[in-house]
Write a protein that holds these residues in place. Structure first.
Motif: not given
Length: 89
Positions: A23, A44-45, A47, A53, A56-57, A77
């Motif tokens: 992140v 909203h993240v 990356l 992806l 991270v999600l 993302c």
């Protein structure tokens, strides 16, 4: 009527998400209670360049569920080069 869950500090949640591997940044994070027992989140993240992806999600949604009992989350993302993030209005 929707209200924030008691005892949830959105700035703290944002900092914990930002500290996750992969992140780079977090923005537009919202956490609220829709009805008794149903806390939700959206955000909203951004990356990191080398981030995967799906990993991270999974980390973000696991953090929300395990630490804050938020099991209904919509997380977008986006790469750091995404125009909305790179050139905010």
């Amino acid at each position: 009527m929707e209200v924030a869950p008691p005892g949830v500090d959105v700035n703290e949640v944002e900092a914990q998400i930002r500290a996750l591997p992969g992140v780079a940044d977090v923005h537009d994070l919202h956490i609220w209670t829709v009805t008794s027992g149903l806390d939700t989140a959206s955000g909203h993240v951004v990356l990191a360049d080398d981030a995967e992806l799906h990993a991270v999600l999974d980390r973000v949604t696991a953090l929300l569920a395990e630490e804050y009992h938020v099991t209904h989350a919509t997380i977008q993302c986006e790469p750091a080069s995404h125009e909305e993030h790179a050139n905010p209005i």
